[in-house]
Design a protein around this motif. Structure first.
Motif, PDB file in Angstrom:
ATOM      1  N   ASN A   1      -6.539 -11.211   8.912  1.00  0.00           N
ATOM      2  CA  ASN A   1      -7.576 -10.398   9.561  1.00  0.00           C
ATOM      3  C   ASN A   1      -7.027  -9.102  10.163  1.00  0.00           C
ATOM      4  OD1 ASN A   1      -6.145 -11.533  11.641  1.00  0.00           O
ATOM      5  ND2 ASN A   1      -7.958 -12.137  12.816  1.00  0.00           N
ATOM      6  N   ALA A   2      -5.799  -8.754   9.835  1.00  0.00           N
ATOM      7  CA  ALA A   2      -5.236  -7.488  10.341  1.00  0.00           C
ATOM      8  C   ALA A   2      -6.006  -6.311   9.769  1.00  0.00           C
ATOM      9  CB  ALA A   2      -3.768  -7.369   9.968  1.00  0.00           C
ATOM     10  N   ARG A   3      -6.224  -5.342  10.623  1.00  0.00           N
ATOM     11  CA  ARG A   3      -6.931  -4.135  10.195  1.00  0.00           C
ATOM     12  C   ARG A   3      -5.929  -3.098   9.690  1.00  0.00           C
ATOM     13  NH1 ARG A   3      -9.513  -2.408  15.643  1.00  0.00           N
ATOM     14  NH2 ARG A   3      -7.319  -2.657  16.117  1.00  0.00           N
ATOM     15  N   LEU A   4      -6.411  -2.194   8.867  1.00  0.00           N
ATOM     16  CA  LEU A   4      -5.558  -1.105   8.400  1.00  0.00           C
ATOM     17  C   LEU A   4      -5.003  -0.329   9.592  1.00  0.00           C
ATOM     18  CD1 LEU A   4      -4.345   0.688   6.188  1.00  0.00           C
ATOM     19  CD2 LEU A   4      -6.541   1.904   6.096  1.00  0.00           C
ATOM     20  N   LEU A   5      -5.815  -0.115  10.601  1.00  0.00           N
ATOM     21  CA  LEU A   5      -5.371   0.583  11.809  1.00  0.00           C
ATOM     22  C   LEU A   5      -4.155  -0.112  12.424  1.00  0.00           C
ATOM     23  CD1 LEU A   5      -5.758   2.704  14.066  1.00  0.00           C
ATOM     24  CD2 LEU A   5      -7.370   1.104  15.127  1.00  0.00           C
ATOM     25  N   ASP A   6      -4.193  -1.435  12.485  1.00  0.00           N
ATOM     26  CA  ASP A   6      -3.067  -2.194  13.058  1.00  0.00           C
ATOM     27  C   ASP A   6      -1.807  -2.008  12.227  1.00  0.00           C
ATOM     28  OD1 ASP A   6      -4.840  -3.247  14.981  1.00  0.00           O
ATOM     29  OD2 ASP A   6      -5.441  -4.834  13.579  1.00  0.00           O
TER      30      ASP A   6
ATOM     31  N   THR B   1      -3.715   8.353   3.377  1.00  0.00           N
ATOM     32  CA  THR B   1      -3.130   9.530   4.010  1.00  0.00           C
ATOM     33  C   THR B   1      -3.515   9.515   5.478  1.00  0.00           C
ATOM     34  OG1 THR B   1      -3.370  10.805   1.963  1.00  0.00           O
ATOM     35  CG2 THR B   1      -2.935  12.049   3.974  1.00  0.00           C
ATOM     36  N   THR B   2      -2.499   9.655   6.334  1.00  0.00           N
ATOM     37  CA  THR B   2      -2.734   9.753   7.775  1.00  0.00           C
ATOM     38  C   THR B   2      -2.416  11.172   8.218  1.00  0.00           C
ATOM     39  OG1 THR B   2      -0.471   9.219   8.455  1.00  0.00           O
ATOM     40  CG2 THR B   2      -1.963   7.351   8.009  1.00  0.00           C
ATOM     41  N   ILE B   3      -2.653  11.446   9.471  1.00  0.00           N
ATOM     42  CA  ILE B   3      -2.355  12.787  10.001  1.00  0.00           C
ATOM     43  C   ILE B   3      -0.883  13.137   9.818  1.00  0.00           C
ATOM     44  CG2 ILE B   3      -1.935  12.012  12.379  1.00  0.00           C
ATOM     45  CD1 ILE B   3      -3.882  15.202  11.469  1.00  0.00           C
TER      46      ILE B   3
ATOM     47  N   GLU C   1       2.818  -1.659  12.431  1.00  0.00           N
ATOM     48  CA  GLU C   1       3.838  -2.006  11.428  1.00  0.00           C
ATOM     49  C   GLU C   1       4.575  -0.774  10.923  1.00  0.00           C
ATOM     50  OE1 GLU C   1       4.539  -5.176  10.657  1.00  0.00           O
ATOM     51  OE2 GLU C   1       2.952  -5.873  12.005  1.00  0.00           O
ATOM     52  N   LEU C   2       3.836   0.305  10.674  1.00  0.00           N
ATOM     53  CA  LEU C   2       4.453   1.500  10.101  1.00  0.00           C
ATOM     54  C   LEU C   2       4.770   2.556  11.160  1.00  0.00           C
ATOM     55  CD1 LEU C   2       2.295   1.850   6.852  1.00  0.00           C
ATOM     56  CD2 LEU C   2       4.345   0.462   7.257  1.00  0.00           C
ATOM     57  N   LEU C   3       4.342   2.294  12.384  1.00  0.00           N
ATOM     58  CA  LEU C   3       4.596   3.181  13.530  1.00  0.00           C
ATOM     59  C   LEU C   3       4.045   4.588  13.313  1.00  0.00           C
ATOM     60  CD1 LEU C   3       8.200   1.974  14.404  1.00  0.00           C
ATOM     61  CD2 LEU C   3       6.008   1.119  15.277  1.00  0.00           C
ATOM     62  N   LEU C   4       2.935   4.674  12.627  1.00  0.00           N
ATOM     63  CA  LEU C   4       2.239   5.941  12.423  1.00  0.00           C
ATOM     64  C   LEU C   4       1.144   6.039  13.485  1.00  0.00           C
ATOM     65  CD1 LEU C   4       2.085   5.845   8.532  1.00  0.00           C
ATOM     66  CD2 LEU C   4       3.580   7.253   9.965  1.00  0.00           C
ATOM     67  N   THR C   5       1.540   6.436  14.670  1.00  0.00           N
ATOM     68  CA  THR C   5       0.639   6.379  15.816  1.00  0.00           C
ATOM     69  C   THR C   5      -0.253   7.611  15.957  1.00  0.00           C
ATOM     70  OG1 THR C   5       2.417   7.228  17.210  1.00  0.00           O
ATOM     71  CG2 THR C   5       2.147   4.818  17.094  1.00  0.00           C
ATOM     72  N   GLY C   6      -0.192   8.520  15.001  1.00  0.00           N
ATOM     73  CA  GLY C   6      -1.105   9.656  15.034  1.00  0.00           C
ATOM     74  C   GLY C   6      -2.540   9.221  14.827  1.00  0.00           C
ATOM     75  N   THR C   7      -2.738   8.146  14.116  1.00  0.00           N
ATOM     76  CA  THR C   7      -4.071   7.568  13.947  1.00  0.00           C
ATOM     77  C   THR C   7      -4.404   6.842  15.238  1.00  0.00           C
ATOM     78  OG1 THR C   7      -3.672   7.303  11.589  1.00  0.00           O
ATOM     79  CG2 THR C   7      -5.482   6.032  12.532  1.00  0.00           C
TER      80      THR C   7
ATOM     81  N   LEU D   1       0.842  -1.179   0.000  1.00  0.00           N
ATOM     82  CA  LEU D   1       0.000   0.000   0.000  1.00  0.00           C
ATOM     83  C   LEU D   1       0.887   1.243   0.000  1.00  0.00           C
ATOM     84  CD1 LEU D   1      -1.523   0.353   3.546  1.00  0.00           C
ATOM     85  CD2 LEU D   1      -0.036  -1.489   2.918  1.00  0.00           C
ATOM     86  N   ARG D   2       0.292   2.346  -0.339  1.00  0.00           N
ATOM     87  CA  ARG D   2       1.024   3.610  -0.378  1.00  0.00           C
ATOM     88  C   ARG D   2       0.470   4.483   0.739  1.00  0.00           C
ATOM     89  NH1 ARG D   2       4.452   5.915  -3.834  1.00  0.00           N
ATOM     90  NH2 ARG D   2       4.458   8.152  -4.077  1.00  0.00           N
ATOM     91  N   VAL D   3       1.352   4.859   1.651  1.00  0.00           N
ATOM     92  CA  VAL D   3       0.927   5.653   2.800  1.00  0.00           C
ATOM     93  C   VAL D   3       1.723   6.948   2.827  1.00  0.00           C
ATOM     94  CG1 VAL D   3       0.685   5.716   5.309  1.00  0.00           C
ATOM     95  CG2 VAL D   3       0.375   3.550   4.085  1.00  0.00           C
ATOM     96  N   ASN D   4       1.022   8.053   2.834  1.00  0.00           N
ATOM     97  CA  ASN D   4       1.647   9.379   2.884  1.00  0.00           C
ATOM     98  C   ASN D   4       2.696   9.557   1.793  1.00  0.00           C
ATOM     99  OD1 ASN D   4       0.028   9.894   5.114  1.00  0.00           O
ATOM    100  ND2 ASN D   4       1.589   9.199   6.550  1.00  0.00           N
ATOM    101  N   GLY D   5       2.378   9.007   0.611  1.00  0.00           N
ATOM    102  CA  GLY D   5       3.249   9.161  -0.539  1.00  0.00           C
ATOM    103  C   GLY D   5       4.418   8.199  -0.595  1.00  0.00           C
TER     104      GLY D   5
END
Length: 161
Positions: free
Chosen positions: A23-28, A76-78, A33-39, A9-13
């Motif tokens: 069954n992993a969620r996008l949130l997980d 796109t995340t925060i 995995e990506l350590l984008l904890t702003g979400t 997937l492409r996250v924040n470019g």
């Protein structure tokens, strides 16, 4: 029990490939995995909006999206709003209007607002309220949040923000 799957997937470019349980969620994936904890992880049932991200231009509750279904999508995340060390106009407006208190709901509110302004750069107050209706705030109140979104829309004008 189950084998893991590979999801690209492409996250924040930026492109990522992760190996996760089916069954992993996008949130997980974003947080663990990506350590984008702003979400934020709030209710886990799609009712509070704390986990809102933008997927292919639409605000979604990442707690309700399987990671596998996000494959090939633009997320796109925060964390993706800041550019070159500068806050996004929505982030600045939230601070100027005291539209945050504990801040837990703020990333989700801002992502819902961004999705709205990307589609409708000049929303009415009613349209703003509708756009953030799926985001719950328990401490600040909604008037400052709506004021902040209105100001961001005025500052940015007709171009997408």
């Amino acid at each position: 029990m189950s084998e893991k799957i590979s999801v690209s997937l492409r996250v924040n470019g930026r492109d990522y490939t992760v190996t996760v349980a089916p069954n992993a969620r996008l949130l997980d994936v974003l947080r663990d995995e990506l350590l984008l904890t702003g979400t934020k992880e709030g209710c886990d049932i799609g009712e509070c909006g704390a986990c809102t991200v933008i997927m292919d231009g639409k605000a979604v509750n990442s707690c309700l999206v399987l990671a596998a279904s996000a494959a090939g999508k633009e997320i796109t995340t925060i964390e993706g709003l800041e550019q070159g060390g500068r806050l996004h106009p929505l982030q600045e407006a939230f601070m100027q209007h005291n539209a945050l208190q504990c801040g837990f709901c703020t990333p989700g509110m801002i992502m819902s607002a961004k999705a709205l302004l990307d589609q409708n750069p000049h929303p009415t107050r009613a349209e703003i309220k509708t756009a953030i209706a799926g985001n719950l705030c328990r401490c600040t109140g909604y008037e400052q949040i709506v004021d902040a979104i209105e100001e961001a829309a005025e500052k940015v004008g007709p171009k997408k923000i």
